[in-house]
Design a protein around this motif. Structure first.
Motif, mmCIF file in Angstrom:
data_model
loop_
_atom_site.group_PDB
_atom_site.id
_atom_site.type_symbol
_atom_site.label_atom_id
_atom_site.label_comp_id
_atom_site.label_asym_id
_atom_site.label_seq_id
_atom_site.Cartn_x
_atom_site.Cartn_y
_atom_site.Cartn_z
ATOM 1 N N LYS A 17 -47.826 36.072 10.830
ATOM 2 C CA LYS A 17 -48.966 35.322 11.343
ATOM 3 C C LYS A 17 -48.656 33.831 11.340
ATOM 4 O O LYS A 17 -47.832 33.348 10.582
ATOM 5 N N ASN A 18 -49.331 33.129 12.249
ATOM 6 C CA ASN A 18 -49.307 31.662 12.268
ATOM 7 C C ASN A 18 -50.714 31.173 11.991
ATOM 8 O O ASN A 18 -51.688 31.793 12.428
ATOM 9 N N LEU A 19 -50.822 30.055 11.280
ATOM 10 C CA LEU A 19 -52.115 29.415 11.060
ATOM 11 C C LEU A 19 -52.047 28.021 11.672
ATOM 12 O O LEU A 19 -51.143 27.249 11.365
ATOM 13 N N ILE A 20 -52.986 27.728 12.550
ATOM 14 C CA ILE A 20 -52.993 26.467 13.281
ATOM 15 C C ILE A 20 -54.343 25.790 13.071
ATOM 16 O O ILE A 20 -55.385 26.362 13.415
ATOM 17 N N VAL A 21 -54.333 24.593 12.521
ATOM 18 C CA VAL A 21 -55.560 23.822 12.345
ATOM 19 C C VAL A 21 -55.836 23.064 13.640
ATOM 20 O O VAL A 21 -54.977 22.348 14.141
ATOM 21 N N VAL A 22 -57.038 23.257 14.173
ATOM 22 C CA VAL A 22 -57.434 22.600 15.415
ATOM 23 C C VAL A 22 -58.591 21.654 15.115
ATOM 24 O O VAL A 22 -59.633 22.086 14.624
ATOM 25 N N GLN A 23 -58.399 20.366 15.404
ATOM 26 C CA GLN A 23 -59.454 19.380 15.209
ATOM 27 C C GLN A 23 -59.761 18.607 16.490
ATOM 28 O O GLN A 23 -60.776 17.940 16.568
ATOM 29 N N ASN A 24 -58.908 18.748 17.476
ATOM 30 C CA ASN A 24 -59.092 18.056 18.738
ATOM 31 C C ASN A 24 -60.295 18.641 19.481
ATOM 32 O O ASN A 24 -60.350 19.849 19.714
ATOM 33 N N ARG A 25 -61.245 17.772 19.831
ATOM 34 C CA ARG A 25 -62.490 18.223 20.454
ATOM 35 C C ARG A 25 -62.238 19.004 21.745
ATOM 36 O O ARG A 25 -62.857 20.046 21.987
ATOM 37 N N ASP A 26 -61.339 18.523 22.596
ATOM 38 C CA ASP A 26 -61.049 19.228 23.853
ATOM 39 C C ASP A 26 -60.509 20.636 23.590
ATOM 40 O O ASP A 26 -60.891 21.586 24.273
ATOM 41 N N ASN A 27 -59.634 20.757 22.611
ATOM 42 C CA ASN A 27 -59.063 22.067 22.294
ATOM 43 C C ASN A 27 -60.110 23.016 21.708
ATOM 44 O O ASN A 27 -60.121 24.208 22.016
ATOM 45 N N LEU A 28 -60.996 22.485 20.872
ATOM 46 C CA LEU A 28 -62.067 23.315 20.319
ATOM 47 C C LEU A 28 -62.985 23.812 21.433
ATOM 48 O O LEU A 28 -63.392 24.973 21.446
ATOM 49 N N ASP A 29 -63.293 22.932 22.383
ATOM 50 C CA ASP A 29 -64.143 23.328 23.508
ATOM 51 C C ASP A 29 -63.464 24.390 24.363
ATOM 52 O O ASP A 29 -64.106 25.327 24.835
ATOM 53 N N LYS A 30 -62.151 24.278 24.561
ATOM 54 C CA LYS A 30 -61.422 25.287 25.328
ATOM 55 C C LYS A 30 -61.408 26.625 24.593
ATOM 56 O O LYS A 30 -61.572 27.684 25.201
ATOM 57 N N LEU A 31 -61.223 26.587 23.290
ATOM 58 C CA LEU A 31 -61.266 27.819 22.502
ATOM 59 C C LEU A 31 -62.639 28.482 22.594
ATOM 60 O O LEU A 31 -62.748 29.707 22.632
ATOM 61 N N ALA A 32 -63.680 27.677 22.642
ATOM 62 C CA ALA A 32 -65.048 28.207 22.728
ATOM 63 C C ALA A 32 -65.255 29.016 23.995
ATOM 64 O O ALA A 32 -66.103 29.915 24.035
ATOM 65 N N GLU A 33 -64.484 28.726 25.020
ATOM 66 C CA GLU A 33 -64.629 29.419 26.300
ATOM 67 C C GLU A 33 -63.788 30.697 26.397
ATOM 68 O O GLU A 33 -63.890 31.416 27.393
ATOM 69 N N THR A 34 -62.971 31.003 25.398
ATOM 70 C CA THR A 34 -62.095 32.170 25.492
ATOM 71 C C THR A 34 -62.851 33.488 25.417
ATOM 72 O O THR A 34 -62.334 34.514 25.844
ATOM 73 N N THR A 35 -64.028 33.469 24.856
ATOM 74 C CA THR A 35 -64.851 34.671 24.741
ATOM 75 C C THR A 35 -66.313 34.229 24.665
ATOM 76 O O THR A 35 -66.600 33.148 24.168
ATOM 77 N N PRO A 36 -67.240 35.038 25.137
ATOM 78 C CA PRO A 36 -68.652 34.646 25.075
ATOM 79 C C PRO A 36 -69.218 34.613 23.659
ATOM 80 O O PRO A 36 -70.331 34.162 23.458
ATOM 81 N N TYR A 37 -68.444 35.042 22.689
ATOM 82 C CA TYR A 37 -68.952 35.150 21.319
ATOM 83 C C TYR A 37 -68.544 33.994 20.421
ATOM 84 O O TYR A 37 -68.797 34.031 19.213
ATOM 85 N N MET A 38 -67.911 32.964 20.970
ATOM 86 C CA MET A 38 -67.484 31.832 20.128
ATOM 87 C C MET A 38 -68.014 30.495 20.654
ATOM 88 O O MET A 38 -67.389 29.468 20.484
ATOM 89 N N LYS A 39 -69.184 30.502 21.262
ATOM 90 C CA LYS A 39 -69.779 29.259 21.772
ATOM 91 C C LYS A 39 -70.017 28.255 20.645
ATOM 92 O O LYS A 39 -70.038 27.055 20.867
ATOM 93 N N TRP A 40 -70.171 28.747 19.417
ATOM 94 C CA TRP A 40 -70.417 27.879 18.267
ATOM 95 C C TRP A 40 -69.281 26.901 18.024
ATOM 96 O O TRP A 40 -69.462 25.875 17.367
ATOM 97 N N LEU A 41 -68.094 27.178 18.570
ATOM 98 C CA LEU A 41 -66.969 26.247 18.402
ATOM 99 C C LEU A 41 -67.233 24.900 19.070
ATOM 100 O O LEU A 41 -66.627 23.906 18.708
ATOM 101 N N LYS A 42 -68.142 24.863 20.027
ATOM 102 C CA LYS A 42 -68.470 23.601 20.692
ATOM 103 C C LYS A 42 -69.135 22.623 19.726
ATOM 104 O O LYS A 42 -69.193 21.435 19.994
ATOM 105 N N GLU A 43 -69.636 23.121 18.613
ATOM 106 C CA GLU A 43 -70.268 22.263 17.608
ATOM 107 C C GLU A 43 -69.444 22.152 16.330
ATOM 108 O O GLU A 43 -69.784 21.375 15.445
ATOM 109 N N ALA A 44 -68.384 22.911 16.230
ATOM 110 C CA ALA A 44 -67.569 22.910 15.011
ATOM 111 C C ALA A 44 -66.664 21.677 14.971
ATOM 112 O O ALA A 44 -66.103 21.286 15.994
ATOM 113 N N PRO A 45 -66.504 21.070 13.799
ATOM 114 C CA PRO A 45 -65.602 19.929 13.687
ATOM 115 C C PRO A 45 -64.130 20.330 13.623
ATOM 116 O O PRO A 45 -63.248 19.517 13.869
#
Length: 89
Positions: A17-45
């Motif tokens: 496994k790899n563990l990747i810390v994501v703090q970049n707002r643009d990347n978090l927003d893109k991750l939020a769009e990968t599935t309809p069940y992770m919209k909460w990432l748009k508010e995560a720091p």
């Protein structure tokens, strides 16, 4: 926090496994769009992305899941909010 996932047990003690810390707002927003069940990432720091390495071990899915559980437990222990989202294939 990622130490909890890094030191989580793995099948056959392989680095599956790899563990990747994501703090970049643009990347978090893109991750939020990968599935309809992770919209909460748009508010995560921040997020910790755990990606499995199937070539390393046949237990990569279990290893990644265990690492996610360890990260979750550590987050609770230090008083952070936590949520789980999964993208498979």
């Amino acid at each position: 926090m990622e130490d909890a996932g890094f030191f989580a047990p793995t099948g056959n003690n392989l680095p599956s496994k790899n563990l990747i810390v994501v703090q970049n707002r643009d990347n978090l927003d893109k991750l939020a769009e990968t599935t309809p069940y992770m919209k909460w990432l748009k508010e995560a720091p921040a997020a910790i992305v755990i990606s499995g390495i199937p070539e390393a071990s046949k237990y990569w899915l279990q290893d990644s899941s265990i690492a996610a559980a360890f990260v979750w437990l550590k987050a609770v222990k230090v008083g952070l909010g936590s949520a789980f989202g999964a993208v498979y294939h």
